[in-house]
Write an enzyme that holds these catalytic residues in place. Sequence first.
Site, PDB file in Angstrom:
ATOM      1  N   LYS A 157      10.506  -3.962 -17.324  1.00 53.41           N
ATOM      2  CA  LYS A 157      11.079  -5.069 -18.093  1.00 53.41           C
ATOM      3  C   LYS A 157      12.596  -4.960 -18.230  1.00 53.41           C
ATOM      4  CE  LYS A 157       6.876  -6.334 -20.519  1.00 53.41           C
ATOM      5  NZ  LYS A 157       5.885  -5.325 -20.107  1.00 53.41           N
TER       6      LYS A 157
HETATM    7  C1  LIG Z   1       4.590  -5.786 -19.586  1.00 56.34           C
HETATM    8  C2  LIG Z   1       3.910  -4.745 -18.779  1.00 56.34           C
HETATM    9  C3  LIG Z   1       2.910  -5.067 -17.845  1.00 56.34           C
HETATM   10  C4  LIG Z   1       2.394  -6.476 -17.642  1.00 56.34           C
HETATM   11  O1  LIG Z   1       3.323  -7.341 -17.037  1.00 56.34           O
HETATM   12  P1  LIG Z   1       3.087  -8.928 -17.056  1.00 56.34           P
HETATM   13  O2  LIG Z   1       4.282  -9.495 -16.399  1.00 56.34           O
HETATM   14  O3  LIG Z   1       3.003  -9.303 -18.530  1.00 56.34           O
HETATM   15  O4  LIG Z   1       1.825  -9.212 -16.346  1.00 56.34           O
HETATM   16  C5  LIG Z   1       2.360  -4.038 -17.087  1.00 56.34           C
HETATM   17  N1  LIG Z   1       2.742  -2.759 -17.259  1.00 56.34           N
HETATM   18  C6  LIG Z   1       3.689  -2.407 -18.168  1.00 56.34           C
HETATM   19  C7  LIG Z   1       4.029  -0.970 -18.316  1.00 56.34           C
HETATM   20  C8  LIG Z   1       4.297  -3.378 -18.953  1.00 56.34           C
HETATM   21  O5  LIG Z   1       5.221  -3.016 -19.857  1.00 56.34           O
END
Ligand SMILES: *Cc1c(COP(=O)(O)O)cnc(C)c1O
Length: 430
Positions: free
Chosen positions: A107
């Site tokens: 993210k």
């Molecule tokens: C947010 C997240 C996900 C999921 O991603 P999406 O885009 O919401 O499908 C998977 N793994 C981790 C470690 C995350 O922080």
Amino acid sequence: MKYYSLNHNAPNVSFEEAVIQGLASDRGLYFPENISPLPASFFDTIENLSNEDIAFAAIQQFVGDEIPTEKLKEIIAETLCFDFPVVPVENGIYSLELFHGPTMAFKDVGARFMSRCLGYFNRDKKDSKNTVLVATSGDTGGAVASGFLAVQGVEVIILYPSGKVSDIQEKQLTTLGQNIKALEVDGVFDDCQDMVKKAFLDQDLKHKGLTSANSINIARWLPQMFYFFFAYKALKSQNKKLVFSCPSGNFGNICAGIIAKKMGLPIHHFVASTNVNDTVPRFLVDGEYDPNPSIATISNAMDVGNPSNFIRIQEMYQNDLAQFKKDFSSYSFSDAETTVAMQHIYKNNGYIAEPHGAVGYLGLKKELEKQDENTIGIFLETAHPIKFLDVVEPALGVTLPIPPQIQAVMHDEKVSTKIKTYEELKAFLD
Ligand SMILES: *Cc1c(COP(=O)(O)O)cnc(C)c1O
């Protein structure tokens, strides 16, 4: 580029307006009016391009002339200040490691890009501010705190459930100071989420310019397409069909990958791998979208019962279920299967996957059984194992060294404000 609301009951807006508003006035998600393929020459010569050049070519049409070229290049350079290695795990299977950023979560890419776009749009606004309000169950908060730190004209308020996030995650949220404020909510994640939703609808808070920083915001969501291009660049010379498996929660990551495919990136197939929160795998079986309340798992960043970005995926396939199933599979796995997979990957290949990556690996293995020899598979490893050390260490019987960027925050002092009710949030915002 103009964006329309997927609820079709709000005016079309510019990139800037869509980023500032987050959600359209009719509560719909924004979607770009056009997605134009990149020229064949771009893919023919992609190995000669830097990550920054690739990202610029990919995102430019979505930003248009709303951010000048030089500034957009600067934003991209600051966003991509770390590596995206494609690591061989076993024969024909690779891990695309997305965790080398400042908070060791994928993210970081979206948070850094969005914060800098907002900072640019606020460049001349001396008196007004945007307030980014975000609820986190752990991982998003740290990436948003780090990504938005010291960005001009933006205040960030992060709500997290007291005692329900890991020590590392709490430190990442509460130690940065400056424009980042942490509210420690006496409750669970859903209480935090409810308060944030209520604040967005509250007429008394309209003047605060509240916006969100989750993947409903186009500037958090779209840059996630970059690393699919980077992986293609790394694996292109093998001349094989590529299958990507994304560990999926709100389906923002995989939805960005599908946009990349629409732009001509040769991706053969997508797998959305989930934990037992299996709304989408069930949809693929019977065509019924029937969300359930979320269930807690060891891959908790994917504990989502009603994935917010799935509507964007449906928009791209115009409800053509047959075509959708050609390009896309989705499988769900239990915590027990996930733990066994982590142990299997470690024992056979010496690779440490955390629970989200392990779910991605499981989905990939299942799909590769159906594909021919001429295929390679990539699973996205979305967080560093240290972020989920409570699960990884006992499952594998290892002790993980703490990386420097995590050590740095562990020594800083936690600063948070405790709240219990929505009224207290409102008073804090005023
Ligand atoms: C947010 C997240 C996900 C999921 O991603 P999406 O885009 O919401 O499908 C998977 N793994 C981790 C470690 C995350 O922080």
